[in-house]
Design an enzyme around this catalytic site. Structure first.
Site, PDB file in Angstrom:
ATOM      1  N   ARG A 563       0.832  -1.191   0.000  1.00 43.38           N
ATOM      2  CA  ARG A 563       0.000   0.000   0.000  1.00 43.38           C
ATOM      3  C   ARG A 563       0.877   1.256   0.000  1.00 43.38           C
ATOM      4  O   ARG A 563       1.988   1.254   0.518  1.00 43.38           O
ATOM      5  CB  ARG A 563      -0.915  -0.007   1.234  1.00 43.38           C
ATOM      6  CG  ARG A 563      -2.057  -1.002   1.121  1.00 43.38           C
ATOM      7  CD  ARG A 563      -3.016  -0.614   0.005  1.00 43.38           C
ATOM      8  NE  ARG A 563      -3.820   0.523   0.393  1.00 43.38           N
ATOM      9  CZ  ARG A 563      -5.084   0.442   0.815  1.00 43.38           C
ATOM     10  NH1 ARG A 563      -5.698  -0.741   0.853  1.00 43.38           N
ATOM     11  NH2 ARG A 563      -5.753   1.513   1.157  1.00 43.38           N
ATOM     12  N   LYS A 674       8.163 -12.781   1.730  1.00 43.60           N
ATOM     13  CA  LYS A 674       7.905 -13.431   0.437  1.00 43.60           C
ATOM     14  C   LYS A 674       9.080 -13.213  -0.513  1.00 43.60           C
ATOM     15  O   LYS A 674       9.506 -14.132  -1.224  1.00 43.60           O
ATOM     16  CB  LYS A 674       6.614 -12.878  -0.184  1.00 43.60           C
ATOM     17  CG  LYS A 674       5.365 -13.195   0.643  1.00 43.60           C
ATOM     18  CD  LYS A 674       4.152 -12.352   0.252  1.00 43.60           C
ATOM     19  CE  LYS A 674       3.099 -12.421   1.353  1.00 43.60           C
ATOM     20  NZ  LYS A 674       2.080 -11.349   1.246  1.00 43.60           N
TER      21      LYS A 674
END
Ligand code: 26W
Length: 825
Positions: A563, A674
């Site tokens: 974001r 990740k």
């Protein structure tokens, strides 16, 4: 591949499919149970014909996707039943994960991976003339969440199913998930998201599981007891999605509530011809599950949001108590069978609501209701940002939930009475109900999401409460599921890992350490490099298609996706990019490492500063991408509408992970994990879980820069800090000068004056203070990337040492330290 025996047995019962044996016997060996493609093919065709009513020549990609999804879903149902039955039979404790967000993404491919059916599915669809990857991409990305908190909930659901933790996720079945983002002249435009326009094949509607949710009205006293007489009611109706774990050994339920009117339709008004008014109650009730609030990190205080929170929480608690009573009679035993986790304060009304249900509705004395509720409840904090902490005006709170307002006051005075704190930090203060304090007081455990963050929760967020309740605040460092984020998203690397260390790492990620023995082997490194390159080639083609920009897979792919927020400092990244561009232009023949700067992410619709940053990045991209002087050396791409599926494409193709938040502001980060798993070293600050990533991977495999949390806090004490930092840095001065002159906004030269002014004078997030250090770290990245062998070694070390960041580890830790639940498998 052999045919599964149709008569596999489980507890004396004959089941149609062989999967069940795993649940019953803990059999790890799936090979002899693999479904033969002919069987799956027949199942797909059967669904196409009888479920969808289509014949193959007329079937669209949607029809094929639905047929395959239903066929795959059939294979989930039996392990799901088996797990549910076992939980009942063994009368096991269950965890209930309450979350306003579940950022699930696509389900089909993930389900085939966990069932061990991906290859078969691909083969079968090819035999039917269909491309599996196109079918996978036809599925809408279920975006019932904003960002980190929602995606964490989705990873947790998958891990709970993998480790065999009996669990229900409870959320809202939003008709519209997070908005779709488009760029118009470089600016973000929001469009409604519509994932339910097509049938969602993974859910089962449960109209029989419905609860009345009361709102408003007033509290009367009858026989000396408080009785809430609601002014409005809506119905919460359940939809269940099974969540299958790795190798189909366990499955849990994600139960999402849809809001329906308790009274469908005003027939009298309709008969009078007042059609719009007749439909009004229905429309009003449905607004409760209409749309996900797109604000993360700023809290708005809107009544509808409070109603959504109560809607989810009350439905969940009523469902939990109904299930408990179906087999137990003593409500004081609830904590032996029920663990309720509140995902941030959004469902923190669970405290007073559970007290209300136990006392008002079931007759437990207040203090016993309190103790029982507390022993069930846990609270996870995900942010320290003051503007994100939920506080409801007592006026709004009391109007929407009049009985809860009384109970909150009662809890507050109970807490004051019981612990007699020296200076009391109230739950109700300045005519506001503070949901953080409420959640804290009602929970037996409170946790932060990384080591640093949990420390700050103790020291800065709840110092008094921490003194009153030592040991209640604990840490649970976040994790991510390696099935979706490595096995599924990065097939080339996953295959190489299996080839190198064998299988089993998917559910035991510490095994990745085995790769370390190979990082000095040139042949292994060549394969590792090849796998990364394959992903980069695919991404380059996708970028060409979707952004119209040509990028070379030989360039360093430098990625910041998350974001858009000031504290995450996309602004630092783009300003440094401008500086880098300027440096190339000054000395075009130097030995530059070609870079592709990739940005992705949405801004909250009302967050003007974040929207300006988006506009600015796009404006810089236009100028840089069209500059013939730098065309082979620097490109900037910012694809529209970053979401889970885009992350699955970008992260495996990344060389460098940007985790550059102002120290002390990012609670954990999960994107950082990740990238690490996928072999992308981090350039980052000592913030959130970066601290632990650095610790695991070692300083030689991490590009660390920037002020620490303490240094940042100290730096802010000087009101002139940013001016001083800028004046001491020629690169910074040059960059701000270019921006102020309108180099990136030739059509409106003063467009970024406000932005430049803020960096000079109101730089709370310390962009200027960290600029030179960031620039220097980027130069180190260039130097390191130029040494191929050393770089690939570093990338492989990141994968090898990422085992700690599996959400299986996180879930096991919640199970033992908060939930007190043993694994069922
Ligand atoms: C009420 C408005 C609102 C909505 C959402 C305020 C705050 C939020 C979330 C708490 C924001 C969020 O997603 N936090 C992120 O949670 C992740 C999972 O723990 C962390 O990895 C991120 O660092 C944190 O920003």
């Amino acid at each position: 591949m052999t045919r599964i025996s149709p008569g596999a047995t489980c507890g004396g019962k004959v089941t149609r499919l062989g999967w069940i044996r795993n649940v019953c016997q803990g059999d790890d060996n799936l090979d002899d149970q693999r479904l033969i493609p002919e069987t799956l093919r027949a199942e797909v065709l059967r669904h196409l014909t009888y479920t969808l009513g289509k014949d193959a020549p007329n079937a669209s990609i949607y029809d094929w996707r639905m047929a395959l999804s239903y066929a795959i879903r059939d294979h989930i149902v039996e392990p799901w039943f088996a797990a549910t039955r076992r939980t009942w039979a063994e009368d096991r404790k269950r965890v209930y994960y309450l979350s306003m967000e579940f950022l699930i993404g696509r389900i089909l491919e993930d389900a085939t991976v966990n069932l061990g059916l991906r290859d078969q599915a691909q083969e079968v669809m090819a035999s039917l003339g269909q491309d599996f990857s196109q079918i996978v991409e036809d599925e809408p990305d279920a975006a019932l969440g904003n960002g980190g908190l929602g995606r964490l909930a989705a990873c947790f659901m998958e891990s709970m199913a993998t480790v065999g933790c009996p669990a229900y996720g409870y959320g809202i079945r939003y008709e519209h998930g997070l908005f779709r983002q488009r760029f118009q002249n470089g600016q973000q435009i929001e469009a409604p998201e519509d994932w339910l326009r097509q049938t969602h094949p993974w859910e089962f509607a449960r109209p029989e599981s419905a609860y009345t949710i009361p709102f408003k009205g007033n509290v009367e006293t009858r026989d000396g007891k408080p009785v809430w007489v609601p002014g409005e009611t809506v119905l919460a109706s359940a939809h269940d999605t099974p969540v299958i774990g790795w190798q189909g050994k366990w499955a849990n339920t994600l139960r999402l509530w849809e809001a329906l009117p308790t009274q469908m339709f005003d027939l009298e008004r309709f008969n009078r011809g007042d059609y719009a008014a007749a439909a009004e109650p229905e429309a009003l009730a449905r607004t409760l599950s209409r749309v996900l609030y797109p604000d993360d990190t700023t809290y708005q205080g809107k009544e509808l949001r409070l109603k959504q929170e109560f809607f989810l929480t009350s439905a969940a608690l009523q469902d939990i108590l109904r299930r408990f009573k179906n087999g137990h009679s003593n409500l004081r035993d609830l904590p032996k069978y029920v663990a309720i986790q509140m995902n941030d304060t959004h469902p923190a009304i669970a405290g007073p609501e559970l007290v209300r249900l136990l006392s008002d509705e079931n007759g437990l004395p207040f203090e016993e209701a309190m103790e029982t509720a507390q022993a069930c409840l846990g609270y996870t904090n995900h942010t320290l940002l003051p503007e994100a902490l939920e506080r409801w005006a007592t006026f709004t709170f009391g109007a929407v939930l009049p009985r809860h307002m009384q109970i909150v006051e009662q809890i507050d005075s109970w807490h004051r009475r019981t612990y007699s704190p020296p200076h009391y930090i109230g739950i109700v203060k300045h005519q506001e109900v503070r949901m953080g304090e409420l959640a804290f007081v009602m929970a037996h455990k409170v946790n932060g999401v990384s080591a640093l963050h949990s420390d700050l929760v103790k020291k800065n967020l709840f110092p008094e409460l921490n003194r009153l309740h030592p040991g209640r605040i604990i840490n649970q460092t976040n994790g991510v599921t390696p099935r979706r984020w490595l096995k599924m998203a990065n097939r080339p690397l996953a295959d190489l890992i299996t080839e190198t260390i064998g299988d089993g790492w998917e559910a035991d990620l510490d095994k990745l350490r085995g790769l370390e023995a190979h990082v000095d082997d040139a042949a292994f490194r060549a394969k590792f490099d090849k796998s990364k390159r394959a992903n980069k080639v695919a991404l380059a083609a996708w970028i060409k298609d979707h952004c119209g920009v040509t990028v070379s897979p030989d360039a360093l792919f430098d990625v910041q996706v998350k974001r858009i927020h000031e504290y995450k400092r996309q602004l630092l990244n783009i300003l440094q990019t401008v500086s880098h561009w300027h440096a190339i232009k000054q000395d075009p023949t130097a030995n530059w490492v070609p870079r592709v700067k990739i940005f992705g992410g949405k801004s909250a619709p009302g967050y003007a500063v974040a929207k300006e940053i988006i506009h600015f990045i796009n404006d810089v991209a236009t100028v840089v991408n069209n500059d013939p002087d730098t065309k082979d050396l620097l490109k900037i791409v910012y694809p529209e509408n970053y979401n889970v599926s885009m992350a699955e494409r970008l992260i495996p193709a990344s060389d460098l992970s940007e985790q550059i938040s102002t120290a002390g502001k990012e609670a954990s980060g999960t994107g950082n994990m990740k990238f690490m798993m996928n072999g992308a070293p981090t350039i980052g600050t000592l913030d959130g879980a970066n601290v632990e990533i650095l610790q695991e991977v070692g300083a030689e495999n991490f590009f660390l820069f920037g002020l620490t949390t303490e240094e940042a806090m100290k730096r802010r004490e000087d009101p002139d800090q940013s001016r001083k930092a800028i004046e001491a840095s020629q690169p910074m001065l040059d960059v701000l000068q270019m921006v102020a002159e309108g180099r990136f906004s030739p059509d409106q030269k003063d467009r970024y004056h406000g932005l430049v002014h803020r960096v000079w004078h109101h730089d709370y997030f310390l962009v200027a203070a960290d600029f030179d250090a960031y620039n220097a770290a980027q130069a180190k990245v260039d130097a390191a990337y130029a040494d191929r062998a050393a770089w690939v070694r570093m990338a492989a070390m990141n994968t090898a040492r990422s085992g700690f960041f599996s959400s299986d580890r996180t879930i096991r830790s919640y199970m033992s330290e908060i939930w007190d639940i043993p694994a069922a498998i």
